[in-house]
Design a protein around this motif. Structure first.
Motif, mmCIF file in Angstrom:
data_model
loop_
_atom_site.group_PDB
_atom_site.id
_atom_site.type_symbol
_atom_site.label_atom_id
_atom_site.label_comp_id
_atom_site.label_asym_id
_atom_site.label_seq_id
_atom_site.Cartn_x
_atom_site.Cartn_y
_atom_site.Cartn_z
ATOM 1 N N SER A 184 0.857 -1.269 0.070
ATOM 2 C CA SER A 184 0.142 -0.045 0.039
ATOM 3 C C SER A 184 0.872 1.135 0.026
ATOM 4 C CB SER A 184 -0.887 0.003 1.363
ATOM 5 O OG SER A 184 -1.359 1.193 1.579
ATOM 6 N N GLY A 185 0.539 2.164 -0.898
ATOM 7 C CA GLY A 185 1.267 3.380 -0.853
ATOM 8 C C GLY A 185 0.568 4.437 -1.749
ATOM 9 N N GLN A 186 1.157 5.638 -1.753
ATOM 10 C CA GLN A 186 0.724 6.600 -2.188
ATOM 11 C C GLN A 186 1.139 6.764 -3.676
ATOM 12 O OE1 GLN A 186 -1.725 9.092 -0.991
ATOM 13 N NE2 GLN A 186 -1.787 8.006 0.608
ATOM 14 N N TYR A 187 0.734 7.404 -4.579
ATOM 15 C CA TYR A 187 1.163 7.348 -6.052
ATOM 16 C C TYR A 187 2.294 8.436 -6.315
ATOM 17 C CZ TYR A 187 -3.003 4.147 -6.391
ATOM 18 O OH TYR A 187 -3.864 3.694 -6.299
ATOM 19 N N ASN A 188 2.360 9.252 -5.374
ATOM 20 C CA ASN A 188 3.538 10.214 -5.502
ATOM 21 C C ASN A 188 4.658 10.289 -4.635
ATOM 22 O OD1 ASN A 188 2.030 11.239 -3.659
ATOM 23 N ND2 ASN A 188 1.732 13.327 -4.234
ATOM 24 N N VAL A 213 2.069 10.166 -14.620
ATOM 25 C CA VAL A 213 3.368 10.983 -14.682
ATOM 26 C C VAL A 213 4.190 10.641 -13.176
ATOM 27 C CG1 VAL A 213 5.114 12.617 -15.027
ATOM 28 C CG2 VAL A 213 2.967 12.207 -16.621
ATOM 29 N N ASP A 214 3.474 10.927 -12.097
ATOM 30 C CA ASP A 214 3.952 10.955 -10.836
ATOM 31 C C ASP A 214 4.227 9.239 -10.636
ATOM 32 O OD1 ASP A 214 3.439 13.099 -9.663
ATOM 33 O OD2 ASP A 214 1.313 12.805 -9.101
ATOM 34 N N ARG A 239 7.580 8.427 -12.705
ATOM 35 C CA ARG A 239 8.729 9.493 -11.761
ATOM 36 C C ARG A 239 9.081 8.198 -10.623
ATOM 37 N NH1 ARG A 239 8.332 12.028 -7.516
ATOM 38 N NH2 ARG A 239 6.171 12.618 -7.869
ATOM 39 N N CYS A 240 8.283 7.831 -9.863
ATOM 40 C CA CYS A 240 8.711 7.268 -8.739
ATOM 41 C C CYS A 240 9.132 5.845 -9.339
ATOM 42 C CB CYS A 240 7.291 6.991 -7.728
ATOM 43 S SG CYS A 240 6.756 8.361 -7.021
ATOM 44 N N VAL A 241 8.581 4.958 -10.206
ATOM 45 C CA VAL A 241 9.004 4.114 -10.815
ATOM 46 C C VAL A 241 10.253 4.028 -11.070
ATOM 47 C CG1 VAL A 241 8.704 2.279 -12.718
ATOM 48 C CG2 VAL A 241 6.683 2.947 -11.312
ATOM 49 N N SER A 242 10.884 5.212 -12.073
ATOM 50 C CA SER A 242 11.943 5.155 -12.746
ATOM 51 C C SER A 242 13.091 5.641 -11.811
ATOM 52 C CB SER A 242 11.834 6.107 -13.951
ATOM 53 O OG SER A 242 11.979 7.482 -13.615
ATOM 54 N N THR A 294 2.605 12.700 -22.999
ATOM 55 C CA THR A 294 3.999 11.846 -23.671
ATOM 56 C C THR A 294 5.080 12.392 -23.305
ATOM 57 O OG1 THR A 294 2.401 11.376 -25.603
ATOM 58 C CG2 THR A 294 4.726 11.381 -25.957
ATOM 59 N N ARG A 295 5.150 14.065 -23.215
ATOM 60 C CA ARG A 295 6.310 14.637 -22.802
ATOM 61 C C ARG A 295 6.371 14.191 -21.250
ATOM 62 N NH1 ARG A 295 4.475 19.037 -25.457
ATOM 63 N NH2 ARG A 295 3.510 19.845 -23.451
ATOM 64 N N GLY A 296 5.564 14.165 -20.485
ATOM 65 C CA GLY A 296 5.547 13.752 -18.950
ATOM 66 C C GLY A 296 6.314 12.567 -18.783
ATOM 67 N N LEU A 297 5.652 11.373 -19.743
ATOM 68 C CA LEU A 297 6.159 9.968 -19.547
ATOM 69 C C LEU A 297 7.493 10.103 -20.031
ATOM 70 C CD1 LEU A 297 3.058 8.175 -20.966
ATOM 71 C CD2 LEU A 297 3.579 8.582 -18.287
ATOM 72 N N LYS A 298 7.818 10.713 -21.008
ATOM 73 C CA LYS A 298 9.207 10.645 -21.603
ATOM 74 C C LYS A 298 10.340 11.435 -20.815
ATOM 75 C CE LYS A 298 8.024 9.215 -26.532
ATOM 76 N NZ LYS A 298 8.242 9.657 -27.689
ATOM 77 N N GLN A 299 9.724 12.084 -19.941
ATOM 78 C CA GLN A 299 11.008 12.716 -18.972
ATOM 79 C C GLN A 299 11.538 11.310 -18.193
ATOM 80 O OE1 GLN A 299 8.208 15.557 -17.184
ATOM 81 N NE2 GLN A 299 10.121 16.067 -16.138
ATOM 82 N N TYR A 300 10.885 10.351 -17.861
ATOM 83 C CA TYR A 300 11.304 9.239 -17.369
ATOM 84 C C TYR A 300 11.465 7.907 -17.811
ATOM 85 C CZ TYR A 300 10.072 12.603 -13.953
ATOM 86 O OH TYR A 300 10.065 13.883 -13.161
ATOM 87 N N LEU A 301 10.647 7.757 -19.140
ATOM 88 C CA LEU A 301 10.751 6.426 -19.907
ATOM 89 C C LEU A 301 11.253 6.838 -21.279
ATOM 90 C CD1 LEU A 301 7.545 4.987 -18.702
ATOM 91 C CD2 LEU A 301 9.780 4.309 -17.605
ATOM 92 N N ALA A 302 11.774 5.806 -21.862
ATOM 93 C CA ALA A 302 12.085 5.852 -23.437
ATOM 94 C C ALA A 302 10.769 5.348 -23.952
ATOM 95 C CB ALA A 302 13.400 4.974 -23.537
ATOM 96 N N GLU A 303 10.650 5.682 -25.293
ATOM 97 C CA GLU A 303 9.442 5.294 -26.004
ATOM 98 C C GLU A 303 9.172 3.557 -25.905
ATOM 99 O OE1 GLU A 303 6.943 7.018 -27.183
ATOM 100 O OE2 GLU A 303 5.866 5.200 -27.975
#
Ligand SMILES: NC(=O)C1=CN([C@@H]2O[C@H](COP(=O)(O)OP(=O)(O)OC[C@H]3O[C@@H](n4cnc5c(N)ncnc54)[C@H](OP(=O)(O)O)[C@@H]3O)[C@@H](O)[C@H]2O)C=CC1
Ligand SMILES: O=C1O[C@H](COP(=O)(O)O)[C@@H](O)[C@H](O)[C@H]1O
Length: 525
Positions: free
Chosen positions: A119-123, A158-159, A162-165, A194-203
């Motif tokens: 159990s945890g918060q998403y951010n 995106v939160d 970010r936490c995952v990456s 897409t920009r938000g996701l790509k801050q942390y992940l490659a396509e």
């Protein structure tokens, strides 16, 4: 050892089979939003079906993650109780419950032993550090590939990413993230996401899921087109008069009204499911079955299309209706929907593809809720036979007697071709009949759910049936100007009764393009 799906060349497996056998590699799938409806209804059942059918790697764990407080056992009970997967249907259908149910229960117990919860918060990076250490404990130092399924509202994607990456990526293996729709509400918001996701992940780490791409008939489209000689030569403006994508649902938005009211049917079904299918239908042959080759072709065809115009669009909204002693609500009867909502629950549109293959061929789409039936199909109407020797026997309206190929995606998957045929006997009477491939008869085994297929693809790193960001942009570019115009001009949708065939305007739209909707012709198989 996991079953081999005999995948095409170029498919990169997550664990090689020898790694799996040696126990050197593991796959961890974390369902983020594990307490939600989609997780219960689709994702956990799909994971269990894959396990039951031996498609998961030997070493795997499943984690649930959400804010709701739950123990591992509570998650397991939730999964057990909500597991309405196809395995159950098979056991009931076969009426051989006792032995197989024992097998299922045994497999279920084994599967649940691999399921855990955090159990945890998403951010909260701190909470993802905790998740990471639990994952590491289960992964026990092996090469661990991690898949995160974001089954949560899009404003927190995106939160989580970010936490995952930052705090819970795979160190020695790959990290992949499945993202659920909606991917924005227009071009701008989709690009921002897409920009938000790509801050942390490659396509290539992002798997945008569109569950229609996992449906059996949709996956079969490419096989039908590119592994048969008979279809491809006819697949162009030379022989095809029009193409229709017809997706109707027989239920309204009951229970999801508030969510749906922000989107409407064009965003809910056309921008994603139907345009994806259209792209697969109309694209050129890809260089190979490699994900990037297929997606390159889809992008090209989407970019060759004209953005939708208001004059080629009909929008509708269902109204209340009584039949016998049963009454059906109107869209705005839902207390979560404003009484003056103009959100379309139905739309019919005409697309055109400005390329050499499809120049001038109307691609008509209609999609709606609260219609008379639940059905999804692609209908291909061919041109008439020039100088037909049997013209007099066929009647005056030759367009009514042309061949029509129907790919019925659901329910009762089928592929059939309407043809003209001689009625057996001494006379020369012609009949309209069909060559019919009914899946239930030819392939009686129950079908895998779309989520199963796509989850397995993501686990194996196969991206062909996931949506790449440039496809997404191209699809949004086709509908965003229309959506803006509908909203700015406050276009009032045409009302249609719940359970009807939709607004009359759809017929006028078809007639304008010299088309007759195939689902109204009485040629249905
Ligand atoms: N249900 C469906 O059939 C489909 C759903 N989707 C998409 O998939 C995603 C998940 O769907 P579904 O399970 O139905 O959604 P839910 O509304 O059930 O949300 C899933 C979980 O996310 C958490 N959550 C919900 N709202 C918020 C919020 N405002 N802020 C933070 N966390 C929140 C809750 O978990 P907790 O409170 O425990 O943290 C909830 O259990 C959604 O984005 C939806 O649009 C797409 C296609 C079909
Ligand atoms: O994505 C969506 O699809 C469902 C219908 O899915 P199906 O697999 O049962 O055809 C639809 O009800 C929902 O509005 C839409 O968001």
């Amino acid at each position: 050892m996991a079953k081999d799906r005999t995948e095409p060349e170029g498919n990169e497996e997550l664990c090689t089979f020898s790694e799996q056998e040696n126990g050197d590699c593991t796959v961890s799938t974390t369902v983020v939003g594990a307490s939600g409806e989609l997780a219960k209804k689709k994702i956990f059942p799909a994971l269990f079906s894959l396990y039951y059918e031996d498609f998961l790697p030997k070493n795997f764990v499943v984690f649930g993650y959400a804010r709701t407080k739950m123990s591992d056992d509570e998650l397991r009970n939730m999964i057990r109780e909500t597991l309405t997967c196809r395995i159950d249907t098979r056991l009931i259908d076969a009426r051989i419950c006792r032995e197989n149910c024992q097998d299922k229960n045994h497999k279920m117990d084994e599967f649940l032993k691999r399921c855990f919860y955090h159990s945890g918060q998403y951010n909260s990076e701190e909470h993802f550090v905790e998740l990471d250490s639990k994952l590491k404990e289960k992964e026990a130092g092996k090469v661990a590939h991690r898949l995160f399924y974001l089954s949560i509202p899009p404003n927190i994607f995106v939160d989580v990413v970010r936490c995952v990456s930052l705090k819970a990526p795979s160190i020695k293996g790959r990290t992949r993230v499945i993202v659920e729709k909606p991917f924005g509400v227009d071009s701008e918001s989709a690009e921002k996401l897409t920009r938000g996701l790509k801050q942390y992940l490659a396509e290539d780490q992002i798997y945008r899921i569109d569950h229609y791409l996992g449906k059996e008939l949709v996956e079969n489209l490419l096989v039908l087109r590119f592994s048969n000689l008979v279809f491809e030569p006819l697949w162009s403006r030379n022989y095809i008069r029009n193409v229709q994508l017809i997706f109707s649902e027989d239920s309204g938005t009951e229970g999801h009204g508030r969510h749906f009211d922000n989107y409407g049917i064009i965003r809910d079904k056309m921008q994603n499911h139907l345009l994806q299918i259209l792209a697969l239908f109309a694209m050129e042959a890809p260089l190979s079955l490699d994900a990037e080759d297929a997606r390159n072709e889809k992008v090209k065809v989407l970019k060759s299309m004209r953005p939708l115009k208001l004059e080629d669009t009909v929008v509708g909204q269902y109204k209340g209706h009584s039949k016998g002693d049963k009454s059906y609500p109107s869209y705005t009867d839902d207390p979560t929907i404003p009484n003056d909502s103009l959100t379309p629950t139905f739309a019919a549109v005409a697309f055109f593809i400005d390329n050499a293959r499809w120049d001038g061929v109307p691609f008509l789409m209609k999609a709606g809720k609260a219609l008379h039936t639940r059905r999804a199909e692609i209908r291909v109407q061919f041109r008439h036979v020039p100088g037909n020797l049997y013209e007099r026997k066929l009647g005056t309206d030759l367009d009514k007697t042309t061949n029509e190929l129907v790919l019925r995606v659901q329910p009762d998957e089928a592929i059939y071709l309407n043809i003209n045929n001689k009625v057996p006997g001494l006379g020369m009477k012609l009949d309209r009949t069909d060559l019919n491939l009914l899946y239930q008869t030819r392939y009686p085994r129950e079908k895998a759910d779309a989520y199963e297929r796509l989850l397995l693809d993501a686990i194996e790193g196969e991206g062909r049936f996931f949506v790449r960001s440039d496809e997404l942009d191209a699809a949004w570019a086709l509908v965003t100007p229309l959506l803006k115009e509908l909203e700015e001009k406050k276009v009032v949708p045409e009302l249609y009764p719940y359970g009807s065939r939709g607004p009359v305007g759809a017929h006028h739209l078809a007639a304008k393009h010299n088309v007759r909707w195939g689902d109204l012709s009485g040629d249905d198989s």
